[in-house]
Motif scaffolding. Structure first.
Motif, PDB file in Angstrom:
ATOM      1  N   VAL A  10     -19.625   6.213  26.123  1.00 47.92           N
ATOM      2  CA  VAL A  10     -19.723   5.991  24.681  1.00 47.92           C
ATOM      3  C   VAL A  10     -18.365   5.503  24.190  1.00 47.92           C
ATOM      4  O   VAL A  10     -17.324   5.957  24.648  1.00 47.92           O
ATOM      5  N   SER A  11     -18.412   4.556  23.276  1.00 49.15           N
ATOM      6  CA  SER A  11     -17.166   4.085  22.677  1.00 49.15           C
ATOM      7  C   SER A  11     -16.825   4.986  21.495  1.00 49.15           C
ATOM      8  O   SER A  11     -17.683   5.675  20.943  1.00 49.15           O
ATOM      9  N   SER A  12     -15.562   4.976  21.121  1.00 50.33           N
ATOM     10  CA  SER A  12     -15.154   5.760  19.957  1.00 50.33           C
ATOM     11  C   SER A  12     -14.188   4.941  19.110  1.00 50.33           C
ATOM     12  O   SER A  12     -13.464   4.089  19.621  1.00 50.33           O
ATOM     13  N   THR A  13     -14.215   5.214  17.829  1.00 47.59           N
ATOM     14  CA  THR A  13     -13.322   4.565  16.875  1.00 47.59           C
ATOM     15  C   THR A  13     -12.603   5.662  16.105  1.00 47.59           C
ATOM     16  O   THR A  13     -13.240   6.636  15.677  1.00 47.59           O
ATOM     17  N   HIS A  14     -11.295   5.508  15.954  1.00 50.50           N
ATOM     18  CA  HIS A  14     -10.492   6.502  15.256  1.00 50.50           C
ATOM     19  C   HIS A  14      -9.961   5.937  13.941  1.00 50.50           C
ATOM     20  O   HIS A  14      -9.563   4.772  13.879  1.00 50.50           O
ATOM     21  N   THR A  15      -9.939   6.783  12.907  1.00 52.33           N
ATOM     22  CA  THR A  15      -9.331   6.389  11.639  1.00 52.33           C
ATOM     23  C   THR A  15      -7.813   6.455  11.795  1.00 52.33           C
ATOM     24  O   THR A  15      -7.313   7.061  12.746  1.00 52.33           O
ATOM     25  N   MET A  40     -17.994  14.154  25.729  1.00 49.96           N
ATOM     26  CA  MET A  40     -17.961  13.137  24.674  1.00 49.96           C
ATOM     27  C   MET A  40     -19.321  12.446  24.538  1.00 49.96           C
ATOM     28  O   MET A  40     -19.803  12.225  23.423  1.00 49.96           O
ATOM     29  N   VAL A  41     -19.950  12.136  25.648  1.00 46.97           N
ATOM     30  CA  VAL A  41     -21.287  11.527  25.606  1.00 46.97           C
ATOM     31  C   VAL A  41     -22.278  12.505  24.986  1.00 46.97           C
ATOM     32  O   VAL A  41     -23.080  12.139  24.126  1.00 46.97           O
ATOM     33  N   ALA A  42     -22.224  13.765  25.411  1.00 39.73           N
ATOM     34  CA  ALA A  42     -23.145  14.765  24.863  1.00 39.73           C
ATOM     35  C   ALA A  42     -22.956  14.915  23.355  1.00 39.73           C
ATOM     36  O   ALA A  42     -23.925  15.034  22.613  1.00 39.73           O
ATOM     37  N   ALA A  43     -21.708  14.885  22.881  1.00 40.67           N
ATOM     38  CA  ALA A  43     -21.437  15.018  21.452  1.00 40.67           C
ATOM     39  C   ALA A  43     -21.971  13.818  20.674  1.00 40.67           C
ATOM     40  O   ALA A  43     -22.390  13.959  19.527  1.00 40.67           O
ATOM     41  N   ALA A  44     -21.951  12.654  21.287  1.00 35.79           N
ATOM     42  CA  ALA A  44     -22.417  11.438  20.615  1.00 35.79           C
ATOM     43  C   ALA A  44     -23.935  11.330  20.595  1.00 35.79           C
ATOM     44  O   ALA A  44     -24.509  10.746  19.681  1.00 35.79           O
ATOM     45  N   ALA A  45     -24.597  11.885  21.583  1.00 29.50           N
ATOM     46  CA  ALA A  45     -26.059  11.771  21.703  1.00 29.50           C
ATOM     47  C   ALA A  45     -26.714  12.991  21.048  1.00 29.50           C
ATOM     48  O   ALA A  45     -27.368  13.801  21.705  1.00 29.50           O
ATOM     49  N   VAL A  46     -26.550  13.101  19.748  1.00 30.09           N
ATOM     50  CA  VAL A  46     -26.964  14.300  19.020  1.00 30.09           C
ATOM     51  C   VAL A  46     -28.466  14.577  19.055  1.00 30.09           C
ATOM     52  O   VAL A  46     -28.884  15.705  18.837  1.00 30.09           O
ATOM     53  N   ASP A  47     -29.266  13.565  19.346  1.00 28.08           N
ATOM     54  CA  ASP A  47     -30.715  13.747  19.329  1.00 28.08           C
ATOM     55  C   ASP A  47     -31.282  14.162  20.684  1.00 28.08           C
ATOM     56  O   ASP A  47     -32.484  14.392  20.803  1.00 28.08           O
ATOM     57  N   ARG A  48     -30.436  14.282  21.701  1.00 24.11           N
ATOM     58  CA  ARG A  48     -30.914  14.586  23.049  1.00 24.11           C
ATOM     59  C   ARG A  48     -30.747  16.068  23.374  1.00 24.11           C
ATOM     60  O   ARG A  48     -29.716  16.668  23.095  1.00 24.11           O
ATOM     61  N   VAL A  61     -24.318   5.125  22.874  1.00 23.46           N
ATOM     62  CA  VAL A  61     -24.180   5.601  24.254  1.00 23.46           C
ATOM     63  C   VAL A  61     -24.794   4.554  25.167  1.00 23.46           C
ATOM     64  O   VAL A  61     -25.886   4.045  24.896  1.00 23.46           O
ATOM     65  N   GLU A  62     -24.096   4.219  26.230  1.00 19.77           N
ATOM     66  CA  GLU A  62     -24.580   3.237  27.201  1.00 19.77           C
ATOM     67  C   GLU A  62     -24.955   3.920  28.506  1.00 19.77           C
ATOM     68  O   GLU A  62     -24.351   4.916  28.895  1.00 19.77           O
ATOM     69  N   ASN A  63     -25.946   3.372  29.169  1.00 21.57           N
ATOM     70  CA  ASN A  63     -26.387   3.812  30.503  1.00 21.57           C
ATOM     71  C   ASN A  63     -26.989   5.214  30.522  1.00 21.57           C
ATOM     72  O   ASN A  63     -26.934   5.893  31.539  1.00 21.57           O
ATOM     73  N   LEU A  64     -27.588   5.630  29.415  1.00 22.51           N
ATOM     74  CA  LEU A  64     -28.253   6.927  29.356  1.00 22.51           C
ATOM     75  C   LEU A  64     -29.757   6.697  29.489  1.00 22.51           C
ATOM     76  O   LEU A  64     -30.367   6.086  28.612  1.00 22.51           O
TER      77      LEU A  64
END
Length: 107
Positions: free
Chosen positions: A29-34, A66-74, A49-52
């Motif tokens: 997963v990519s991330s962007t920071h303020t 980090m991937v788990a945190a981004a994939a909130v619906d899984r 998320v890629e390749n899930l």
């Protein structure tokens, strides 16, 4: 019995000796920071998320925290319990094995 598929780039070793070999597919997963604020704090937002793979009955996918945190619906994702007190580290402080997996809390 649940099948675990390791979507991290390295093998995962549990303290009991079980090894979950890297599957060759890595979920990322990519991330962007303020910008940092006056207190030195920034916010992060995640991209896609890629390749899930799609959910599969009887299967849990091992991914990074980090991937788990981004994939909130899984609900079929787990991450190595690297922060657990029973994680084993080598003399350089690197994780050698973990006691199990962490499932992200449902939202």
């Amino acid at each position: 019995m649940i099948e675990f598929i390791n979507l991290t780039p390295h093998d995962i070793v549990l303290n009991d000796g079980r090894v979950f070999r890297a599957s060759g597919t890595v979920a990322r997963v990519s991330s962007t920071h303020t910008p940092f604020d006056e207190n030195g704090v920034c916010r992060v937002s995640f991209g896609e998320v890629e390749n899930l793979p799609e959910p599969k009955d009887g299967t849990m996918f091992i991914v990074s925290g980090m991937v788990a945190a981004a994939a909130v619906d899984r609900t079929d994702l787990v991450s190595p319990a690297t922060g657990h007190r029973d994680a084993v580290r080598n003399d350089k402080g690197q994780i050698v094995s973990v006691p199990g997996f962490v499932a992200t809390a449902t939202r």
